[in-house]
Write a protein that holds these residues in place. Structure first.
Motif, PDB file in Angstrom:
ATOM      1  N   LEU A 201       0.808  -1.226   0.000  1.00 29.43           N
ATOM      2  CA  LEU A 201       0.000   0.000   0.000  1.00 29.43           C
ATOM      3  C   LEU A 201       0.834   1.265   0.000  1.00 29.43           C
ATOM      4  O   LEU A 201       0.369   2.309  -0.438  1.00 29.43           O
ATOM      5  N   VAL A 202       2.038   1.202   0.560  1.00 28.85           N
ATOM      6  CA  VAL A 202       2.798   2.439   0.742  1.00 28.85           C
ATOM      7  C   VAL A 202       4.157   2.389   0.048  1.00 28.85           C
ATOM      8  O   VAL A 202       4.464   3.203  -0.810  1.00 28.85           O
TER       9      VAL A 202
ATOM     10  N   SER B  33      -2.994   9.501  -3.906  1.00 28.55           N
ATOM     11  CA  SER B  33      -2.508   8.137  -3.662  1.00 28.55           C
ATOM     12  C   SER B  33      -3.654   7.210  -3.289  1.00 28.55           C
ATOM     13  O   SER B  33      -3.747   6.080  -3.786  1.00 28.55           O
ATOM     14  N   VAL B  34      -4.521   7.674  -2.413  1.00 24.78           N
ATOM     15  CA  VAL B  34      -5.636   6.832  -1.968  1.00 24.78           C
ATOM     16  C   VAL B  34      -6.520   6.462  -3.155  1.00 24.78           C
ATOM     17  O   VAL B  34      -6.922   5.309  -3.322  1.00 24.78           O
TER      18      VAL B  34
ATOM     19  N   ALA C 103      -9.402  -2.230   8.661  1.00 29.79           N
ATOM     20  CA  ALA C 103      -9.535  -0.810   8.313  1.00 29.79           C
ATOM     21  C   ALA C 103      -8.551   0.029   9.121  1.00 29.79           C
ATOM     22  O   ALA C 103      -7.958   0.989   8.617  1.00 29.79           O
ATOM     23  N   GLY C 104      -8.353  -0.372  10.384  1.00 27.18           N
ATOM     24  CA  GLY C 104      -7.426   0.366  11.241  1.00 27.18           C
ATOM     25  C   GLY C 104      -6.006   0.352  10.717  1.00 27.18           C
ATOM     26  O   GLY C 104      -5.300   1.362  10.733  1.00 27.18           O
ATOM     27  N   SER C 105      -5.576  -0.821  10.218  1.00 26.72           N
ATOM     28  CA  SER C 105      -4.197  -0.894   9.714  1.00 26.72           C
ATOM     29  C   SER C 105      -4.045  -0.090   8.428  1.00 26.72           C
ATOM     30  O   SER C 105      -3.004   0.513   8.182  1.00 26.72           O
ATOM     31  N   VAL C 106      -5.090  -0.058   7.604  1.00 27.82           N
ATOM     32  CA  VAL C 106      -5.046   0.761   6.387  1.00 27.82           C
ATOM     33  C   VAL C 106      -4.935   2.238   6.777  1.00 27.82           C
ATOM     34  O   VAL C 106      -4.135   2.991   6.213  1.00 27.82           O
ATOM     35  N   PHE C 107      -5.730   2.643   7.780  1.00 26.91           N
ATOM     36  CA  PHE C 107      -5.700   4.027   8.265  1.00 26.91           C
ATOM     37  C   PHE C 107      -4.292   4.395   8.729  1.00 26.91           C
ATOM     38  O   PHE C 107      -3.727   5.416   8.340  1.00 26.91           O
ATOM     39  N   LEU C 108      -3.717   3.502   9.529  1.00 24.60           N
ATOM     40  CA  LEU C 108      -2.380   3.773  10.071  1.00 24.60           C
ATOM     41  C   LEU C 108      -1.332   3.829   8.980  1.00 24.60           C
ATOM     42  O   LEU C 108      -0.392   4.627   9.036  1.00 24.60           O
TER      43      LEU C 108
ATOM     44  N   GLU D 196     -10.366   8.185   4.597  1.00 29.01           N
ATOM     45  CA  GLU D 196     -11.021   7.774   3.358  1.00 29.01           C
ATOM     46  C   GLU D 196     -10.518   6.401   2.926  1.00 29.01           C
ATOM     47  O   GLU D 196     -11.303   5.544   2.508  1.00 29.01           O
ATOM     48  N   ALA D 197      -9.215   6.192   3.073  1.00 24.35           N
ATOM     49  CA  ALA D 197      -8.638   4.897   2.690  1.00 24.35           C
ATOM     50  C   ALA D 197      -9.223   3.789   3.559  1.00 24.35           C
ATOM     51  O   ALA D 197      -9.524   2.700   3.085  1.00 24.35           O
ATOM     52  N   ALA D 198      -9.394   4.086   4.844  1.00 30.25           N
ATOM     53  CA  ALA D 198      -9.906   3.068   5.765  1.00 30.25           C
ATOM     54  C   ALA D 198     -11.338   2.677   5.429  1.00 30.25           C
ATOM     55  O   ALA D 198     -11.792   1.580   5.753  1.00 30.25           O
ATOM     56  N   ARG D 199     -12.034   3.587   4.763  1.00 26.29           N
ATOM     57  CA  ARG D 199     -13.448   3.324   4.447  1.00 26.29           C
ATOM     58  C   ARG D 199     -13.630   2.572   3.130  1.00 26.29           C
ATOM     59  O   ARG D 199     -14.752   2.243   2.751  1.00 26.29           O
ATOM     60  N   VAL D 200     -12.529   2.335   2.408  1.00 25.71           N
ATOM     61  CA  VAL D 200     -12.642   1.599   1.140  1.00 25.71           C
ATOM     62  C   VAL D 200     -13.079   0.163   1.456  1.00 25.71           C
ATOM     63  O   VAL D 200     -12.439  -0.511   2.264  1.00 25.71           O
ATOM     64  N   PRO D 201     -14.167  -0.296   0.843  1.00 27.41           N
ATOM     65  CA  PRO D 201     -14.657  -1.631   1.179  1.00 27.41           C
ATOM     66  C   PRO D 201     -13.764  -2.729   0.591  1.00 27.41           C
ATOM     67  O   PRO D 201     -13.004  -2.454  -0.350  1.00 27.41           O
TER      68      PRO D 201
END
Lengths: 875, 228
Positions: A10-11, A308-309, A326-331, A407-412
């Motif tokens: 992701l990064v 990027s998102v 979702a938390g790990s994506v957010f972080l 926003e990234a964390a909310r991606v299903p």
């Protein structure tokens, strides 16, 4: 929540692919942090230079008696004689400023000391002394030395000569001087040749003012500066048995009780606090400008991460489908923002150090011009400033990464949402964002009506930030409105550009907002400075009516210092062709800890010439009335800062206690922001035992030209006084030159803000081209030529530039109103008339648009070079 | 219905065409065939057999490593950059498996775009585009964005866009690959009708025998070569 496994897909990997964009983002933050860091370092250096000087001069003093008026009468020493019985040492001193040559000499601090007793307070060491400091005069560090003993080998005897001085090692080296050499010293318009009897090592007060200190006997200093019978300070050194805080407090209270009016006692560092208050408004305003430069840079992080998102949505969906939380994506995305911020901030801090020297020249120059004539600011690298700048840049970047990370964390999981639907979501947010923006602008209007807090325009700063934030939230609506207004009758390139502009609203609106922010800063500062300049110019034309202005020669210094003796005034009055003159006299005082000036002028002279009054009344009548009734005039900054108006009563400190005077009128004055209470010279001389003048305005007879009058005065003074004589025209020029120099740093800041904003546009365009490779390939398949594709990118850039300019112009105009009518007024107390520099603004706008188009050159070429077949093969 | 001029289909000659990448990967090897004007030809073969490569050559998106691709007497390899743009704009239209509509434009804007690129004034371009959408059964969908359309609808927009400038050659790369059978059948019937009524030449790459049945001729490709 496992972060590690998802960082790579992701990064890290995507970052490697997008190195150019990330480099640009880091650069944007770096420039913002560097600007802010350089200004803060310069501010800290100016203050610490003075604070260090205070420390060095204060030495071992536990308390210092200072004057809140024209000086401490010598008889105060008698009043404090009881302290000696308690073992307290009293060290009187005179501190003044002089020049080492009439017209090209350096500015030096002069410390007039009691050589018999000063060693108890301050440490002195002759450069030729033995290591353990037994030579020279008494050293405070030598435990075997009693404060009233003189331990010397011949120096003390020579030191009591009326022309004897000691210079520092630093000064001697810089001017190639040795013990026994002569040193010209210019003070109060008189040049004397002094004799160097010792060169002092760089310890104690010899380190003050960057080593530009000259020491002499107390009586010599009093004579040099026309302060016979007066002192500037009395330092009190406590014995060991009076070291407890309770004992000191008791002594302080008893001392205070025994002091006459106009003389105070306090901790030595209080002087630094007073100077801090003097320059605080100037420092804070500059820091605000630096913060805005940082804000523009921080937009980069938001822009980069949002893009990027969006580009990595499918990857995020896959990661989520595989079990990533979702938390790990957010972080992960928050970390990315933090890493960008940290990298940019570290680079920015390094760059800031490099820029700090230039910033110090500008800031220090202004501090010297307006506030501290003897200041010699040296650059000090304050670790706290560096560390806090890095922390601020990093934290700001993390804060701006919050929204994209959320926003990234909310991606299903297995997100397959098509591009258009994401942007459709954005378009639905436009109305609520615009409503929020309007609310913030209304908040800005409300905040700008509130008064200062602690003398600082805190609500004014808040209003500026609310304007910036409100305009940013309105940017998406501005893009959509412009697209609608463009109509439907557009050619292919224009239609493609418009579709791209509105179709990628989340990116293009941010670029518009960032450009708007940078431009608004430029517009607001340009309008403020332009208005200020034209106001000062008008004031100079209205007030500088005399033919000549005479002051003591002050070497290389811009501002004059020192006081011409009465004899010089009589001499000038007797010069053929001089019909009248107004000797101006002033000293610094404080009111509730806030510095101001008590001044005198010949009201009869002033009444013959105009003095612009704040309320527009006829100055002649006001000044004559003040003269007849023994009233005072106050300057506008004084009236603003102390809440004083015509008819109120003000107090000025005198040796016989505070003198209450009615205010006859408030006059406009841009010569300083401290604020001035002015009384007629005759009244001033009755209240204070002070004569002479710090400057003299001279009227010449008709037919005598200014140049001729100048020549006659200099000729008459030759061999007796060294004078600076300026004609009306040259003084007007000097005033505006000082003004332009003062604001040179703001012009530099404007340039930085614009550069960072245009960099943001470039960053956005590159990202958009990379993102739209498939669409660009498709356009080529449909038959669009490479030139057409380039043209569409350029049109999009032009639209971003035009919209950003419109947003910047409007918000800049609002900010300039706040700067002029709120911030400037509450900081400095000045009324400034708005003057819109249309030509300058038009030129700047054209430059911004041209630069934006230039920024589109590379992205346009990238787009045109897209391999259609290759990109269309990608799924 | 879109007005059609009969007999405007392209005549295509492919002579011993080879296409290699990086000197080692051979996508096409010695392919030769001719297509008469107004025919509907299916290029049939499994994934990776070279169908898309051949379509790219016919669409002047790529150039053969050796051999010639001649359309209406013009060797495509000899066309300059601007001639290739012009060829793709006016002589050849392409339909893709993944539709490739511009997501930032509405259906009518997507269809109008080739007209605007050809210099048609925007008002006239929009009118003709709207009419084209009606003719492919998408009345009322003019202002819809691609994300608001079904797969079949998007592909019909793509077909309308591909033929709006009156090309002589229609290239379709797996046009039904992302569609259900009903939608796929509708698109194939649309292409077939364009060939019949307009007389344009159509070439369709497909791995589906069912889709190939809509064509009047089949060419089978395997490992970059034409099967005899």
């Amino acid at each position: 929540m496992r972060l590690g496994p998802i960082l790579a897909p992701l990064v890290l990997r995507p970052a490697r692919r997008d190195l150019l964009r990330f480099a640009l983002t880091v650069s944007g933050i770096a420039v913002g942090v560097a600007t802010m860091c350089a200004i803060r370092l310069a501010n800290a250096s100016v203050l610490s230079s003075f604070a260090r000087t205070v420390d060095f001069v204060a030495g071992k003093a536990g308390l210092t008696v200072l004057h809140d008026g024209p000086g401490i009468p010598e008889e105060v020493l008698e009043r404090l004689a009881w302290l000696r019985a308690e073992g307290v040492t009293l060290a009187p001193a005179v501190t003044e400023t002089a020049a080492t040559g009439a017209y090209s000499g350096d500015v030096v601090e002069v410390l007039g000391i009691d050589p018999l007793g000063d060693g108890a307070v301050r440490e002195y060491r002759d450069v030729h002394a033995a290591p353990h400091g037994a030579a020279g005069i008494a050293s405070a560090k030598s435990p075997a030395t009693r404060p009233d003993a003189v331990v010397a080998f011949g120096t003390a005897g020579r030191f009591f000569g009326h022309d004897a001085v000691m210079v520092t090692e630093t000064f001697a080296r810089a001017h190639r001087l040795r013990e026994g050499d002569s040193l010209p010293l210019v003070a109060g318009g008189v040049e004397r040749r002094m004799r160097i009897v010792a060169v002092l090592a760089a310890v104690g007060p010899a380190r003050a003012a960057g080593g530009n200190v000259v020491f002499t006997d107390l009586a010599t200093a009093q004579e040099l500066f026309g302060k016979v019978g007066r002192l500037d300070r009395i330092d009190l050194v406590f014995p060991a048995d009076l070291s407890s805080p309770e004992a000191r407090t008791r002594v302080e209270e008893e001392v205070r009780a025994s002091l006459p009016p106009g003389v105070t006692v306090g901790r030595p560092e209080r002087r630094a606090e007073t100077v801090d208050r003097m320059v605080r408004a100037f420092r804070v305003n500059l820091t605000l400008l630096g913060l805005i430069a940082l804000l523009v840079g921080v937009y980069f992080v938001y822009n980069t991460l949002s893009i990027s998102v969006l580009r990595r949505r499918p990857d995020i969906g896959v990661v989520r489908a595989l079990g990533g939380s979702a938390g790990s994506v957010f972080l992960a995305f928050l970390l990315e923002g933090g890493a960008l911020g940290l990298a940019g901030s570290l680079l920015g801090a390094a760059l800031g150090v490099a820029l700090a020297r230039g910033a110090l020249l500008a800031v220090g120059g202004t501090a010297t011009e307006y506030y501290l004539p003897s200041a010699h600011p040296e650059l000090t690298l304050d670790v706290w400033v560096l560390a806090s700048s890095v922390a601020l840049g990093t934290l700001a970047s993390i804060a701006s990464a919050l929204a994209p990370a959320l926003e990234a964390a909310r991606v299903p999981p297995a997100a397959a949402m098509r591009h258009g639907s994401v942007e459709a979501l954005r378009r639905r947010q436009v109305a609520p964002l615009a409503a929020g923006g309007a609310l913030l602008l209304a908040g800005a209007a409300a905040a700008s009506r509130l008064g200062p807090v602690g003398g600082l325009p805190v609500y004014g700063f808040l209003a500026v930030f609310l304007v910036v934030a409100g305009a940013s939230l309105l940017a998406p609506a501005a893009v959509l409105l412009a697209a609608r207004l463009a109509g439907r009758r557009l050619g292919a390139s224009a239609r493609i550009a418009r579709a791209n502009l509105t179709g990628s609203l989340s990116r293009t609106a941010v670029a518009v907002a960032a450009l708007g922010m940078g431009l608004s800063m430029m517009v607001s500062v340009a309008v403020m400075v332009g208005s200020f300049r034209s106001t000062v110019q008008r004031w100079v034309n209205d007030t500088l009516k005399s033919d000549l202005f005479v002051s003591p020669a002050a070497g290389k210094s811009g501002p004059s210092f020192g006081r011409l003796p009465e004899e010089a005034i009589r001499l000038i009055a007797s010069v053929p062709g001089v019909t009248d003159l107004d000797p101006f006299l002033a000293f610094g005082a404080t009111r509730d800890g806030v510095p101001f000036t008590v001044a005198s002028g010949r009201f009869a002279y002033i009444a013959e010439r105009d003095l612009p009054m704040v309320d527009g009344r006829d100055a002649r009548a006001v000044v004559r009335g003040a003269l007849e009734r023994g009233e005072a005039l106050v300057s506008e900054p004084f009236a603003e800062k102390h809440g004083v108006k015509t008819g109120d009563v003000v107090e000025i400190p005198t040796a016989r206690g505070p003198k209450r005077l009615k205010v006859a009128g408030v006059y406009i004055d841009y010569s300083n922001d401290r604020g001035t209470v002015t009384v007629d010279r005759a009244l001033f001389r009755r209240l204070y035992d002070l004569d002479g003048a710090v400057s003299i305005a001279v009227a010449l007879a008709p037919g005598v030209s200014a140049e001729e009058g100048r020549r006659r005065i200099l000729e008459a003074a030759r061999g007796r006084f060294v004078l600076r004589v300026r004609t009306n025209a040259s003084l007007r020029r000097d005033v505006l030159k000082i003004f332009d120099r003062t604001f040179a740093i703001t012009y530099a800041l404007e340039g930085v803000a614009i550069a960072v904003a245009v960099l943001g546009v470039f960053n956005t365009l590159v990202a958009l081209v990379l993102e739209r490779r498939r669409e660009i390939g498709l356009l080529r398949v449909l038959g669009a030529s490479a030139a057409r594709v380039k043209s569409a990118v350029r049109l999009e850039a032009a639209a971003i530039g035009a919209l950003g300019s419109a947003v910047g112009l409007l918000s800049g105009a609002a900010m300039s109103l706040i700067l002029v009518h709120v911030i400037n007024r509450q900081s400095f107390g000045w009324t400034i008339r708005m003057d819109w520099p249309f030509r300058t603004l038009a030129g700047a706008l054209a430059a911004v648009l041209a630069t934006t188009l230039l920024a589109s050159h590379h992205p346009a070429r990238m787009a045109a070079a897209t391999d259609a077949a290759a990109v269309l093969k990608e799924e | 219905m879109i007005r059609i001029l009969p007999g405007v289909g392209a005549r295509v000659v492919v002579e011993d065409v080879t296409r290699t990448y990086d000197g080692s990967v051979t996508a096409l090897a010695g392919v030769s065939f001719e297509l008469a004007a107004g025919t509907f030809t299916a290029l049939v073969g499994p994934s990776g057999c070279g169908k898309s490569t051949l379509l790219n050559l016919l669409g002047a998106l790529d150039t053969a490593s050796s051999g010639r691709v001649v359309v209406d007497g013009r060797d495509l390899a000899r066309l300059g950059e601007s001639d290739r743009d012009e060829y793709r704009l006016r002589r050849a239209g392409t339909v893709f498996q993944f539709f490739n509509l511009l997501p930032t434009m509405t259906a009518v804007e997507n269809v109008a775009l080739p007209l605007l690129l050809a210099g048609v004034p925007s008002g006239a371009a929009d009118e003709r585009a709207a009419a084209a959408l009606i003719s492919v059964g998408l009345a009322g969908k003019e202002r819809a964005y691609p994300y608001q359309l079904s797969g079949g609808q998007m592909q019909r927009v793509a077909v309308a866009r591909a033929v709006i400038n009156g090309p002589a050659l229609l290239l379709a790369d797996e046009p039904t690959g992302n569609l259900d059978s009903k939608a796929g059948a509708q698109v194939l019937e649309l292409i077939a009708s364009l060939v019949r009524e307009r007389g344009l030449t159509a070439v369709m790459a497909t791995h589906s025998e069912k889709a190939a049945a809509y064509a009047t001729r089949e060419l089978h490709l395997l490992d970059g070569r034409l099967a005899p």
